[in-house]
Scaffold this active site. Sequence first.
Site, PDB file in Angstrom:
ATOM      1  CE  LYS A  52      -3.742  -2.445   2.336  1.00  0.00           C
ATOM      2  NZ  LYS A  52      -4.396  -2.754   3.618  1.00  0.00           N
ATOM      3  CD  GLN A  96      -3.235  -4.676   6.816  1.00  0.00           C
ATOM      4  OE1 GLN A  96      -3.197  -3.719   6.056  1.00  0.00           O
ATOM      5  NE2 GLN A  96      -3.874  -5.792   6.499  1.00  0.00           N
ATOM      6  CG  ASP A 119      -9.181  -0.215   4.923  1.00  0.00           C
ATOM      7  OD1 ASP A 119      -8.880  -0.492   3.746  1.00  0.00           O
ATOM      8  OD2 ASP A 119      -8.437  -0.467   5.891  1.00  0.00           O
TER       9      ASP A 119
END
Length: 293
Positions: A52, A96, A119
């Site tokens: 990412k 994460q 997200d």
Amino acid sequence: MQLLDGKFVSEKLKQEIAAEAAGVLATIGRKPHLVAILVGNDGGSETYVASKMKNCEKVGFKSSLHRYDDSVTEAELLTKIEEINQDESVDGLIVQLPLPKHIDPEKVTEKIDYRKDVDGFHPVNLGRMMRNLPCFIPATPYGILMMLEEYKIETSGKHCVVIGRSNIVGSPMSILMARNAYPGNCTVTLTHSRTKDLKDVVASADIIVAAIGRKNFVTADMVKPGAVIIDVGINREVSETTKSGYKLYGDVDFDNVSEKASWITPVPGGVGLMTIVGLLKNTLASAKKEIYG
């Protein structure tokens, strides 16, 4: 059989994102900024976050990574999230997963400012998605939609079977494929480990989205000829034959299922690459104030 090539589509879309990011820099005087928080030393998480960050750099974003040991307390993590929420130079914040057992992932998700939730996991974004309102769509389903659109896969009136009901992929995917839009307008069946006669249900599908997290779960006898197969699975196994020391497998038995499918995503090289594009698109939209002014 034709491949739904995540590498090709993601590279094409990242070029478009890079051009828009340059416009953001020219307009507001800074690059779109994504912040990631990583707790612990999980190998998979390390790989995903590194990818990412690398892709942010590739498209002209600024990226920042905050790392914590497994010993970090829930309170410390929530305090850091609030600090980032208040930072006006940050457009997107991701934490994460998975997190250590002593940290409640729901508390963490809800602590993130929904206007920076790139997200797409916050209840506000999920609720707005349910009502087909502007929102940050969860990154993996968003990536899948972009892939279907790129290849002009017909979805209207089709029977879509989603295998797996997670809040990250399965449940939002079922909502998105049923909505009155393109891609969408499917008749959707959401299945999971408790579904009776699962094999027969999946075999009736025109479009299969496999997101159950089990290696080669979808076999050729579960697929009707001509079905479109979206394999979300990323199952890591130790391997002595690869440079990285592990090998990735999808939720679909690719070698056998591909002989029956009209379109299919590979693993790797499919949905995983599109997930990152979904994240980048959400971050760009946040920087441009397209969804929340």
